[in-house]
Scaffold this motif. Structure first.
Motif, PDB file in Angstrom:
ATOM      1  N   GLU A 219     -38.894 -46.872   4.110  1.00 63.27           N
ATOM      2  CA  GLU A 219     -37.680 -47.648   4.306  1.00 63.27           C
ATOM      3  C   GLU A 219     -37.388 -48.337   3.511  1.00 63.27           C
ATOM      4  OE1 GLU A 219     -36.945 -50.516   8.150  1.00 63.27           O
ATOM      5  OE2 GLU A 219     -38.909 -50.102   7.758  1.00 63.27           O
ATOM      6  N   ASP A 220     -38.130 -48.634   2.267  1.00 61.83           N
ATOM      7  CA  ASP A 220     -37.771 -49.504   1.110  1.00 61.83           C
ATOM      8  C   ASP A 220     -36.900 -48.768   0.005  1.00 61.83           C
ATOM      9  OD1 ASP A 220     -39.798 -48.133   0.033  1.00 61.83           O
ATOM     10  OD2 ASP A 220     -40.999 -50.008  -0.562  1.00 61.83           O
ATOM     11  N   GLY A 221     -36.836 -47.324   0.293  1.00 62.80           N
ATOM     12  CA  GLY A 221     -36.003 -46.347  -0.575  1.00 62.80           C
ATOM     13  C   GLY A 221     -37.090 -45.804  -1.671  1.00 62.80           C
ATOM     14  N   THR A 222     -38.421 -46.040  -1.493  1.00 63.22           N
ATOM     15  CA  THR A 222     -39.291 -45.316  -2.311  1.00 63.22           C
ATOM     16  C   THR A 222     -39.519 -43.920  -1.921  1.00 63.22           C
ATOM     17  OG1 THR A 222     -41.063 -46.256  -1.579  1.00 63.22           O
ATOM     18  CG2 THR A 222     -40.071 -47.626  -3.446  1.00 63.22           C
ATOM     19  N   LEU A 223     -40.255 -43.112  -2.693  1.00 64.71           N
ATOM     20  CA  LEU A 223     -40.378 -41.617  -2.170  1.00 64.71           C
ATOM     21  C   LEU A 223     -41.601 -41.676  -1.227  1.00 64.71           C
ATOM     22  CD1 LEU A 223     -40.895 -39.305  -5.303  1.00 64.71           C
ATOM     23  CD2 LEU A 223     -39.262 -39.094  -3.133  1.00 64.71           C
ATOM     24  N   ASN A 224     -41.797 -41.146  -0.020  1.00 66.01           N
ATOM     25  CA  ASN A 224     -42.715 -40.889   1.093  1.00 66.01           C
ATOM     26  C   ASN A 224     -43.294 -39.774   0.427  1.00 66.01           C
ATOM     27  OD1 ASN A 224     -44.107 -40.321   3.062  1.00 66.01           O
ATOM     28  ND2 ASN A 224     -42.582 -41.344   4.549  1.00 66.01           N
ATOM     29  N   GLU A 225     -44.524 -40.030  -0.168  1.00 64.88           N
ATOM     30  CA  GLU A 225     -45.230 -38.642  -0.953  1.00 64.88           C
ATOM     31  C   GLU A 225     -45.655 -37.928   0.126  1.00 64.88           C
ATOM     32  OE1 GLU A 225     -48.857 -37.604  -3.778  1.00 64.88           O
ATOM     33  OE2 GLU A 225     -47.931 -39.522  -4.117  1.00 64.88           O
ATOM     34  N   LYS A 226     -46.405 -38.644   1.496  1.00 63.93           N
ATOM     35  CA  LYS A 226     -46.928 -37.752   2.445  1.00 63.93           C
ATOM     36  C   LYS A 226     -46.151 -36.806   2.922  1.00 63.93           C
ATOM     37  CE  LYS A 226     -49.633 -38.636   6.649  1.00 63.93           C
ATOM     38  NZ  LYS A 226     -48.804 -38.078   7.701  1.00 63.93           N
TER      39      LYS A 226
END
Length: 291
Positions: free
Chosen positions: A14-21
């Protein structure tokens, strides 16, 4: 390097960072369920032009880690900042990507000689197979057959991701450059592109209808046009619904119906409204097969 390749979407937190999972789940779904021939990483579908350089490098790394050698990988490393593009290309090469790709420089109305110089510098700096990413609708740049020929003559350029609808031009290019690969970038016209000599297709909707695209491409190779036409019709029913809601947002919501953590969009893309989510959920019923 031929066949159906997914233009991989990128899950974000939600904060714009990559969702690795989520990213690893999306990669696995494409390889294990859609059974596509390869992944096109960091393109328009992946929202890469909204990402900073470090995040784009992380994206390339995570996808390679999860894919291993299970599918071909093309890293889209184009940027208006040539130094950034060079660094991304060198990183993709180091990671073991099969090829690089770069969008035509956009926003400014660059001359062809400037665009040619961009690709020449990028291919010389990376010394790795390069696929020109031509998307006139997004970049405003349209190449002639002769200009394509000059780009294809550059060292290490092996082909074009041809996101255009001029099939006559494609047929001419294929006839003139039989040693190069040409990928369709129009998901709703895979049949027409395959019949015109395209070596494969790269598209966002293959995240969820890659099986159908694979079957269609194979049907054309086997000259089973009625089957290919029927598959294209089925695919287009899904594509039309995706476009009505927002292609990238809708694909992510369909993934969530399958238990795949597709995450959020990158700002300033909006999320789906409640009504749009309900529309996207109905798309699942029109996807012929998912397992």
């Amino acid at each position: 390097m031929k066949g159906i390749m997914t233009a991989l979407l990128t899950p974000f937190n939600e904060d714009g960072t990559l969702n690795e999972k989520g990213l690893r789940e999306v990669v696995r779904y494409n390889i294990d369920v859609m059974q596509v021939n390869g992944l096109y990483v960091g393109g328009s579908t992946g929202e890469s032009f909204l990402m900073d350089e470090d995040s784009r490098k992380d994206l390339l790394r995570i996808v390679k880690e999860e894919t291993g050698n299970a599918a071909a990988l093309i890293g889209q490393i184009g940027s208006l900042n040539i130094e950034e593009a060079e660094r991304l290309g060198q990183e993709a090469k180091r990671l073991g990507y099969d090829a690089l790709s770069a969008i035509t420089p956009y926003y400014y109305k660059f001359s062809f000689s400037e665009i040619e110089a961009y690709y020449k510098r990028l291919t010389e700096a990376t010394e790795h197979p390069m696929i020109i990413y031509s998307n006139p609708a997004f970049t405003g740049t349209q190449f002639t057959v002769e200009e394509y020929g000059k780009l294809l003559a550059l060292p290490n350029v092996i082909g074009v991701k041809y996101t255009d609808t001029d099939l006559s031009k494609l047929a001419k290019l294929k006839a003139l450059h039989q040693d190069k690969v040409f990928f369709s970038g129009a998901d709703d016209m895979v049949l027409q592109f395959a019949a015109s000599g395209a070596d494969g297709a790269i598209g966002s909707t293959y995240n969820i209808i890659g099986k159908e695209a694979n079957a269609l491409f194979e049907a054309v190779q086997q000259s089973d046009i009625p089957k290919a036409r029927d598959l294209q019709k089925q695919m287009n029913q899904v594509i039309e619904q995706l476009e009505a809601v927002g292609v990238y947002q809708a694909i992510k919501h369909v993934f969530k119906q399958y238990g795949v953590e597709a995450g959020y969009m990158k700002f300033p893309f909006k999320e789906l409204t409640d009504d749009e989510r309900k529309q996207a959920e109905k798309i699942v019923d029109d996807i012929p097969s998912r397992t």
